[in-house]
Design a protein around this motif. Sequence first.
Motif, short mmCIF file in Angstrom:
data_model
loop_
_atom_site.label_atom_id
_atom_site.label_comp_id
_atom_site.label_asym_id
_atom_site.label_seq_id
_atom_site.Cartn_x
_atom_site.Cartn_y
_atom_site.Cartn_z
N GLU A 2 107.59 7.53 65.73
CA GLU A 2 108.52 6.82 66.62
C GLU A 2 109.49 5.92 65.86
O GLU A 2 110.46 5.44 66.42
CB GLU A 2 107.73 5.93 67.60
N ARG A 11 112.01 7.07 78.95
CA ARG A 11 111.11 8.20 78.73
C ARG A 11 109.71 7.91 79.25
O ARG A 11 109.35 6.76 79.47
CB ARG A 11 111.05 8.52 77.23
N ASP A 13 105.29 9.33 79.15
CA ASP A 13 104.26 10.18 78.56
C ASP A 13 103.71 11.13 79.62
O ASP A 13 103.56 10.75 80.78
CB ASP A 13 103.11 9.31 78.02
N LEU A 14 103.38 12.36 79.21
CA LEU A 14 102.80 13.32 80.15
C LEU A 14 101.36 12.94 80.48
O LEU A 14 100.89 13.16 81.59
CB LEU A 14 102.81 14.73 79.54
N GLY A 15 100.68 12.39 79.49
CA GLY A 15 99.27 12.07 79.69
C GLY A 15 98.34 13.15 79.17
O GLY A 15 97.16 13.15 79.48
N GLU A 17 96.67 14.47 75.95
CA GLU A 17 96.38 14.06 74.58
C GLU A 17 96.85 15.12 73.58
O GLU A 17 96.62 16.30 73.78
CB GLU A 17 94.87 13.87 74.45
N ASP A 20 101.64 14.83 73.89
CA ASP A 20 102.61 13.73 73.88
C ASP A 20 103.06 13.41 72.46
O ASP A 20 104.20 13.02 72.24
CB ASP A 20 102.03 12.50 74.59
N GLN A 21 102.15 13.58 71.51
CA GLN A 21 102.49 13.29 70.11
C GLN A 21 103.48 14.31 69.54
O GLN A 21 104.09 14.09 68.51
CB GLN A 21 101.22 13.30 69.23
N GLY A 26 108.98 10.80 73.86
CA GLY A 26 108.51 11.14 75.21
C GLY A 26 109.52 11.98 75.97
O GLY A 26 110.65 12.17 75.53
N PHE A 50 98.71 15.09 84.68
CA PHE A 50 100.03 14.46 84.59
C PHE A 50 100.17 13.38 85.67
O PHE A 50 100.65 12.28 85.42
CB PHE A 50 101.10 15.56 84.74
N HIS A 53 97.69 10.36 85.00
CA HIS A 53 98.18 9.45 83.98
C HIS A 53 99.13 8.41 84.58
O HIS A 53 99.07 7.23 84.25
CB HIS A 53 98.89 10.23 82.88
N HIS A 215 111.43 17.79 69.44
CA HIS A 215 110.01 18.09 69.63
C HIS A 215 109.55 19.11 68.61
O HIS A 215 110.36 19.84 68.02
CB HIS A 215 109.78 18.62 71.04
#
Lengths: 238, 238, 238, 238, 238, 238
Positions: A2, A11, A13-15, A17, A20-21, A26, A50, A53, A215
């Motif tokens: 980041e 932005r 996060d989708l949630g 794990e 998202d990284q 995001g 999703f 989260h 991405h």
Amino acid sequence: AEEDFESEIPRLDLGIEGLDQMIQGGVPEKHLIVVIGSAGTGKTTFGLQFLNHGLKNGENAVFMTLEQSREAITATANEWGWDFERYEREGQLAVVDLDPVEMANSLDNIQAELPELIKDFGADRLVLDSVSLLEMMYDDQAKRRTEVFDFTRSLKKAGVTTFLTSEASESNAYASRHGIIEYLTDAVFVLQYVRGETQETRLAVEIQKIRNANHSREQKPYEMTDEGISVYQQANIF
Amino acid sequence: AEEDFESEIPRLDLGIEGLDQMIQGGVPEKHLIVVIGSAGTGKTTFGLQFLNHGLKNGENAVFMTLEQSREAITATANEWGWDFERYEREGQLAVVDLDPVEMANSLDNIQAELPELIKDFGADRLVLDSVSLLEMMYDDQAKRRTEVFDFTRSLKKAGVTTFLTSEASESNAYASRHGIIEYLTDAVFVLQYVRGETQETRLAVEIQKIRNANHSREQKPYEMTDEGISVYQQANIF
Amino acid sequence: AEEDFESEIPRLDLGIEGLDQMIQGGVPEKHLIVVIGSAGTGKTTFGLQFLNHGLKNGENAVFMTLEQSREAITATANEWGWDFERYEREGQLAVVDLDPVEMANSLDNIQAELPELIKDFGADRLVLDSVSLLEMMYDDQAKRRTEVFDFTRSLKKAGVTTFLTSEASESNAYASRHGIIEYLTDAVFVLQYVRGETQETRLAVEIQKIRNANHSREQKPYEMTDEGISVYQQANIF
Amino acid sequence: AEEDFESEIPRLDLGIEGLDQMIQGGVPEKHLIVVIGSAGTGKTTFGLQFLNHGLKNGENAVFMTLEQSREAITATANEWGWDFERYEREGQLAVVDLDPVEMANSLDNIQAELPELIKDFGADRLVLDSVSLLEMMYDDQAKRRTEVFDFTRSLKKAGVTTFLTSEASESNAYASRHGIIEYLTDAVFVLQYVRGETQETRLAVEIQKIRNANHSREQKPYEMTDEGISVYQQANIF
Amino acid sequence: AEEDFESEIPRLDLGIEGLDQMIQGGVPEKHLIVVIGSAGTGKTTFGLQFLNHGLKNGENAVFMTLEQSREAITATANEWGWDFERYEREGQLAVVDLDPVEMANSLDNIQAELPELIKDFGADRLVLDSVSLLEMMYDDQAKRRTEVFDFTRSLKKAGVTTFLTSEASESNAYASRHGIIEYLTDAVFVLQYVRGETQETRLAVEIQKIRNANHSREQKPYEMTDEGISVYQQANIF
Amino acid sequence: AEEDFESEIPRLDLGIEGLDQMIQGGVPEKHLIVVIGSAGTGKTTFGLQFLNHGLKNGENAVFMTLEQSREAITATANEWGWDFERYEREGQLAVVDLDPVEMANSLDNIQAELPELIKDFGADRLVLDSVSLLEMMYDDQAKRRTEVFDFTRSLKKAGVTTFLTSEASESNAYASRHGIIEYLTDAVFVLQYVRGETQETRLAVEIQKIRNANHSREQKPYEMTDEGISVYQQANIF
Ligand SMILES: Nc1ncnc2c1ncn2[C@@H]1O[C@H](COP(=O)(O)OP(=O)(O)O)[C@@H](O)[C@H]1O
Ligand SMILES: Nc1ncnc2c1ncn2[C@@H]1O[C@H](COP(=O)(O)OP(=O)(O)O)[C@@H](O)[C@H]1O
Ligand SMILES: Nc1ncnc2c1ncn2[C@@H]1O[C@H](COP(=O)(O)OP(=O)(O)O)[C@@H](O)[C@H]1O
Ligand SMILES: Nc1ncnc2c1ncn2[C@@H]1O[C@H](COP(=O)(O)OP(=O)(O)O)[C@@H](O)[C@H]1O
Ligand SMILES: Nc1ncnc2c1ncn2[C@@H]1O[C@H](COP(=O)(O)OP(=O)(O)O)[C@@H](O)[C@H]1O
Ligand SMILES: Nc1ncnc2c1ncn2[C@@H]1O[C@H](COP(=O)(O)OP(=O)(O)O)[C@@H](O)[C@H]1O
Ligand SMILES: [Mg+2]
Ligand SMILES: [Mg+2]
Ligand SMILES: [Mg+2]
Ligand SMILES: [Mg+2]
Ligand SMILES: [Mg+2]
Ligand SMILES: [Mg+2]
């Protein structure tokens, strides 16, 4: 990753794990997202997770299902340990089950009212599971196209981050079953089975497109564990 | 590679680093160019960058989008660090968002007026993103063909260097989704994912055709970096 | 390879270096020839070069284009160093641009008049670029078939050596786009891209059929050099 | 291989060197034979040679062409060194050119009269080149099927050994273009290009079926030499 | 392999050497059997041999052909050394040739009468060669489906062990040409060409399904020898 | 593998040895299950065995067949050693044979009455063999879709664990023949032939999806032994 990231676009996060990284900064808010995959790849689970989260963080959310009953969805969430019943009780979540035949017939009305309803409810996240069942209801390809086109327009107008699930084309894992929705969305995720040389079948996810976001383009393995979908961002498929 | 190059045809640079070096003398002016690629290959970005290159050099430009809102396009350009807002403010650039359904219905009018409008605006470069969404609106294949045919004719008459984006055919990366536009254009660029044996997916560009120009026929890797699309003309894909 | 060659049929050279050497005695005069290839394989260039070869030798020629303007064709020939302007001025060459839609609509008239016109002009070579664009104009497959059938008949009647260009089928490089014209012609040449294991794309030509002529059946590489198309009859593709 | 061969069925030789050796006892007389192959595989030549073999032995023969003019057929035979002009003059041979459109329209009449005409002429061998062009004239698949079906019936009734040529299906070298004729015939020969790993293309023949005859099932190379088609029954393709 | 075999269902032998050994206990009586294969794989021969086996053992039999004349069938059987003429003379066998067009038109009558006729004749075995030609006569897919469906019903009602031949699908050796009959039958045999790496083509048989019977699932080579079809149950294909 | 398993959803065993071990906790009750496979993979046997398992444990069951007669089904079960006759006699089991044409015509009535009938009979398990034959009866794709859709709804309403058999798509073993039913079911099992490099064909099963259940994703070999279907959960296919 980041550190040097600069952007004017809010932005979220989708949630999921690991996944998202793989997205720098995001997913842009209010994006129209589609996840394409065949039966059993975990699309519905992805959608539930999703929403969960967002709900955990106090957001409001709507889950529209054309495939299962409202009760079945809540039971499934419960099995995953996500307390959808409480969120519904407390007015943070609405689970809506629609009959695909009826929905197809009254899509004009739904479109007209949806943005208002979403605004009134204050929804931050919306899931539609699945757009393929809606598309399947239209016999005439032109009609299907126009209806889906107008429907996605009204979703965009509603100003909510939207997550659509879609079956994959039989001959091409990277295309949706009816070949329309991936043209109309801001972000495309692809879930698929990868069959190795042994008898093992693994699940793999790939980000095909996210407008306004850098991405990873690697295909990464994921599993459905007790906590839902988990992407192994560090691992290789085989 | 420019040394012995002689031609009576005026030419221009696309503004894509590395790709311009693959074309001897540059693309002939007033060419009708199509770039074919699937979702996420960077077609829209290519178009924005193509315009930005002209704008930086004082040219006038038009961006016609059928996929996004005017605001979204400007925001996207902004994210890339290209100051479309200023160019618009200063009358050098027009971003136009069109509803594909409406555009399809009034294409005859648009065709009739387009050459005049382009002349009046003094546009040197024009982007239409995407021709596939326009084509998709016609149910009848014959109608689609004739309309697209007439539309490209009027674009040629307008005397502006035009850049069309098109989705790729599902089964053939070198063919457009509806299989018409590559017949009607002077230059064809192909963007595609190349999936190696590992889990990595790379992006590759190939020049399939440029009328009146000698060009490389090699497939070259490219990336979407912070400055837009950059082709690695010296590198191999794998 | 000409030594023991005996035939009663008058023959001509195409004017493509290397390719003529692959045909024993040359192509029979008044043959209806089709060259099949995808965009950018050099079909139009092949046609121009075929005419130029005749023009240089004092023959009369007609170039009918459905894809480009008369000016564009002349400019392209000029870029290749072929002085079509002079030939036109001196009445040896006619370049005709036809609108495919109009041509399709008035094909019956054209057919009726074509043989006469060709005779009056004394044309020895005729190019039609491309038959695919004409075929594309017919929506109804039966109509398309009959029209193309009758049109080739009238070309044969006209008694001129005719060179048609055709797009290739998407799935089969050896078939024309609409799958009709290769049935109706006396000679079939196939141009195609051959993609090797590295990132390089080479061009290759193959003679599929020439009635009444013995010819090589090898696939040979060719390039578009400063002098037009040149086939490397001695080389291998990879 | 003739030694222990016993059969009550009269048989004939095709007249193709090498191929006749692959069939025990020869092809049964009055069989309806089809040879399937793509453009340039030598189907027309095969037909001419099949007739010439009979003519040389004093048989009567008919060559019906839908693809070329009567003159072109005679010229082609002449090029191969087969004196069709003399056979025609002496009443042993009839070459008939038919317009496929007209033939399709009056097939019922033709069928009704054909057996009589064949009988009157005393034809022992008949060639129809090609059945695909006839089939192509029917737009409606059901109509095509019924017409071809009835036509082959009347050919069988005519009691003449008949040789039909057919284009191959684009996707399957062992199927005819329209997928009907191989169902209705007593013998099926397949001609095809075999492309090796190098740039060379070879021609290969295979006997798929001969009712009432034992035959080799090997794929064998053939060439078009100065004397026509010659099968290398002892050689391998690659 | 018969030792521990127990079953209440009466069974019969097909009469194909080697193949009968691949089926534990034999094929259940009154089964509706289909053999799928492309032209020349020996389907008709299989049917003749299946009848001959029954006839030799004193059973009654019917051979219905849509492809050949009654005389041709008898001649073919004769060539194989099976004395169909005698069996016909002695009332043990009926060979019936039907015009597929007429059969398709009067299938309702045929269906109505068939069970009675079969009973009256006392037929133990019945062959229909081929169901594909019957199916081909129906243009409308729905009509074809219903007719074939009803026809197989009436065959089952007739209480005779029935053997149908069917052409294979062009793209899938394990599917019938029209993709219906394998759904409606109790047993499915697949005949196919297996092309090895050399130029040789071998014939192979596979049992895909037999209701109520345990059978080998291996693909086994077979040949058409002087005595008919013979399966090499001990051998491998390559 | 049951140790840490916690779930609020009641579950059941299919009764297929080895396969039940691949599903954590068992299949959720009242699920709509489909098993997809081509002819001879054992779908009907799977269905019979699934019922027999319940019947042995005192459950009530219904077997609806569109492919065979009631008597044939009972005879088949008997061959496997499952005493369906007794269960029928004692009112625990109903075997119903339906004519697919009639069923398709009166599906609305059947749907209306089915839930009641199932309730009255107290059925715990229901088999429909096969949904493909029902689907095949509808000519119009839209009609087929809607009917199948409504039918599965009414099955879900009936509150019985339902097992549907479906033919596989010709080109994709993981898709059903008509490509609808896998969208509408809670669990998908895939049976297929796996052809190795030798002549051997093995049967393999894979669990593609079970809503609310964690399951193996490995492809496992199975055989049809004297006791029915048995999955070798420990073995590899080749
Ligand atoms: N409790 C669980 N634990 C682990 N995996 C589960 C669990 N419940 C369901 N799954 C997995 O999720 C799959 C179904 O996911 P789902 O989201 O319904 O797929 P889709 O919507 O793509 O068809 C099942 O096939 C199973 O593999
Ligand atoms: N700021 C950024 N930095 C790097 N890559 C980006 C950035 N924004 C977008 N991209 C890339 O661009 C892709 C989208 O490109 P786009 O031109 O919209 O594709 P297309 O028009 O072909 O669908 C995204 O999937 C992402 O890979
Ligand atoms: N001056 C030139 N020198 C070398 N190659 C050229 C030149 N002009 C055009 N070409 C080549 O010719 C191609 C176009 O050929 P063209 O005959 O128009 O193809 P087609 O008609 O098959 O689409 C270009 O893509 C380029 O590779
Ligand atoms: N005089 C000749 N010597 C050798 N080969 C020839 C001669 N004339 C024609 N051919 C070959 O025959 C081919 C054409 O054969 P033809 O029977 O017309 O094919 P088809 O009918 O299958 O299209 C040519 O492409 C060429 O290879
Ligand atoms: N007397 C024979 N000896 C050996 N093989 C023969 C004999 N007669 C025919 N055949 C073989 O049988 C094949 C034709 O078999 P047939 O049963 O008619 O096939 P299908 O019905 O599948 O088209 C021929 O192609 C040939 O290979
Ligand atoms: N008694 C048996 N012992 C072993 N296998 C059998 C027995 N009966 C049938 N089979 C096997 O079952 C297969 C048929 O299974 P079935 O369930 O009818 O398949 P499907 O319904 O998928 O077409 C047969 O092809 C055979 O392999
Ligand atoms: Mg789902
Ligand atoms: Mg875009
Ligand atoms: Mg061209
Ligand atoms: Mg020919
Ligand atoms: Mg047969
Ligand atoms: Mg079954």
